[in-house]
Scaffold this active site. Structure first.
Site, mmCIF file in Angstrom:
data_model
loop_
_atom_site.group_PDB
_atom_site.id
_atom_site.type_symbol
_atom_site.label_atom_id
_atom_site.label_comp_id
_atom_site.label_asym_id
_atom_site.label_seq_id
_atom_site.Cartn_x
_atom_site.Cartn_y
_atom_site.Cartn_z
ATOM 1 N N GLY A 23 45.194 -57.279 -41.593
ATOM 2 C CA GLY A 23 45.090 -55.978 -40.949
ATOM 3 C C GLY A 23 46.206 -55.071 -41.396
ATOM 4 N N ASP A 56 43.951 -52.393 -22.661
ATOM 5 C CA ASP A 56 43.148 -52.149 -23.854
ATOM 6 C C ASP A 56 41.974 -53.116 -23.918
ATOM 7 O OD1 ASP A 56 42.465 -50.738 -26.128
ATOM 8 O OD2 ASP A 56 43.575 -52.077 -27.455
#
Length: 576
Positions: free
Chosen positions: A299, A416
């Protein structure tokens, strides 16, 4: 920010989670300073806004929003044109031979109308002050003054064209009930005046009065023609509005489709990057008590490695920051929060943290060792099939609800919860991933941007930059349930500012209008997505229980009444 963009797959199909930055809940650094103040600027409490307000206006979110922007500008232009016409009308009074009382009434009405409309013209510079009450007042003044002009100049003259223009203008607005009322009122008033004159009950007082001495039938035909123009003005205006809304909606749909396709391409490119599993720069190195194997995923912020405990050979997954970020205190703080949150929560539905380190730069590398999971994220499942079956939705809500209850009991708020952070293992167990931006009650508040979370699943209080409690996580779970049941997230918009505005001020479309769902599921979603935290379900177990009952058609009367009261106070958005 397309609807699919928030479901970007951020971990490979057989791994627990990617590096913290990959599943970050912070809005991109360049966006936070601009979005947060805008969200606060749009955050006037509902009680502070007029009850009859049509709605504040910011960036258009739907076709109706775009039409409202145009409507306010058109109303202010209509007022200015009305001033010019009023001044012309007053200027004609001294040179025409009209009854004194009628002339005085006409001038007085026009002057009052100009004064009132001047105030509204200034007020409408702030879209929040554009209300149905103000629109009704202006429309009534126009109708009254229009009929005074009809009496002054002549019932069967060209004067009724003023009323036709007013009807057409009002009928183009979104206030359909007001438009119908104005049309009906104007038609009744004109019909009464024309009938009285045509029947000979009163003499035509107009300057251009009819000179047909015995033409009652002819006058009646003329009056019917005028009334037909009233209806035509109303009907065509409503049709024009519907056609404009459809055209704008088609354009927005095409724009969303294009952005979704672009987002899907980004996802595919990301999948290709993550699919390049193989040796990494840390492969075969020893971190703590673990030996790293192949890279499972990459990522923007780091890499995830397959790993084995040296002593036992047991499998694990390890997150490592990219070398350029290893010295970033904020990223190391995220590791520390995820370590602390994982250790604080005792739940089989939270990814287990097996160890790690987030010490100062120069010490051992910051890393997180987690249990090795096999399965897929909810984002990946929804990308294969846009809706979850009822049984899968029940299991998801029940297990993630239990995890959120366990987190709340431990003083942890995830902040989140979204499809990329929910993982279904091959055995059917759901787990929450990535507590990197969690708030832990026992620790000092971190220095962070005001707006934290992924906008599509963010609670209103988060969008406003206010502290988020367990109710914010439950709101996110409700938004995910809505997404899984309908095939689309509750809110969608062309840009982050419009999305945050919608989250704070609007309700989504009624779920049962988007998919074949029971009405009770509408009620569960209304409570789960309530704007005020206190109006939502008190726990994940309560939300899951209500959803299960709704899908079975057995929602209790008290919950139904509670939901119906919320829907009356803040109705579902009507999608046209």
């Amino acid at each position: 920010m397309a609807g699919a963009a928030d479901e970007h797959p951020q971990q490979p199909a057989h791994h627990a989670a990617l590096p913290s930055g990959e599943t970050t809940a912070l809005l991109p650094a360049g966006e936070v300073p601009s979005i947060a103040p805008l969200a606060r600027a749009l955050a006037s409490p509902p009680a502070a806004r007029p009850a009859a307000a049509i709605a504040p206006v910011t960036a258009p979110v739907t076709a109706i929003d775009a039409m409202r922007d145009e409507e306010i500008a058109r109303t202010r232009l209509f007022i200015r044109m009305g001033w010019l016409l009023s001044l012309f009308g007053i200027g004609t009074v001294p040179v025409i031979d009209a009854p004194r009382a009628l002339a005085i009434s006409f001038v007085a009405g026009v002057v009052i109308g100009m004064i009132v409309s001047f105030g509204y013209h200034r007020a409408f510079a702030d879209p929040r002050r554009y209300t149905r009450r103000a629109l009704l007042t202006l429309a009534v003044i126009c109708v009254v003054n229009g009929h005074l002009a009809v009496l002054l100049y002549g019932t069967f003259s060209a004067a009724p064209i003023l009323i036709v223009i007013g009807i057409h203008f009002v009928a183009r607005t979104e206030a359909e009930r007001i438009a119908r009322g104005i049309f009906a009122g104007a038609a009744v008033c004109y019909a009464a005046i024309a009938a009285a004159i045509a029947s000979g009950a009163i003499a035509d007082p107009g300057v251009f009065a009819s000179d047909v001495p015995t033409g009652g039938a002819a006058l009646a035909a003329g009056a019917l023609f005028v009334l037909a123009t009233f209806w035509l003005a109303y009907y065509t205006a409503r049709q024009f509005r519907a056609a404009s809304l459809a055209a704008i909606d088609d354009l927005q749909r095409a724009t969303r489709l294009a952005s979704q396709r672009a987002a899907m391409m980004d996802e595919l490119l990301g999948d290709l990057e993550r699919a390049r599993a193989g040796p990494g720069r840390h492969t075969d190195q020893v971190i703590g008590e673990l030996r790293l194997g192949a890279v499972l995923g990459r990522g923007a912020m780091g890499e995830v490695y397959d790993a084995r405990w040296i002593a036992t050979g047991a499998p694990a997954a390890v997150k490592l920051l990219r070398p350029g970020l290893a010295g970033d205190p904020a990223q190391r703080a995220r590791f520390a929060r995820e370590l602390a949150a994982g250790r604080a929560i005792d739940s089989p539905h939270v990814v287990r943290i097996l160890g790690g380190s987030a010490g100062p730069p120069g010490d051992a590398p910051a890393f997180l060792a987690m249990e090795r999971l096999h399965g897929a994220t909810l984002a990946e499942l929804l990308r294969r099939e846009p809706r979850l079956p009822a049984d899968a939705l029940r299991a998801l809500t029940r297990q993630i609800g239990a995890a959120l209850d366990a987190a709340a009991a431990a003083g942890v708020v995830h902040r989140d919860v979204k499809p990329t952070n929910l993982f279904r293992c091959d055995d059917g167990t759901w787990k929450i991933l990535d507590f990197g931006v969690a708030r832990i009650a026992a620790e000092p508040a971190p220095d962070e941007p005001a707006v934290i979370g992924t906008p599509h699943y963010m609670a209103p209080e988060q969008a406003l930059g206010q502290p988020a409690g367990p109710a914010a996580d439950l709101h996110a779970l409700g938004a995910i349930a809505y997404r899984c049941a309908t095939g689309r997230p509750p809110y969608d918009a062309a840009d982050p500012a419009a999305l945050l505005y919608a989250i704070v001020h609007r309700m989504p479309a009624r779920p049962s209008t988007l998919a074949e769902l029971p009405a009770d599921l509408d009620r569960v979603c209304a409570i789960a997505l309530a704007k005020a935290p206190g109006d939502r379900f008190a726990s994940g177990a309560a939300l899951a229980g209500a959803l299960d009952a709704a899908l079975a058609g057995a929602l209790d009367a008290a919950t139904r009444a509670r939901a119906d009261a919320l829907i009356r106070r803040r109705p579902w958005e009507v999608r046209r």
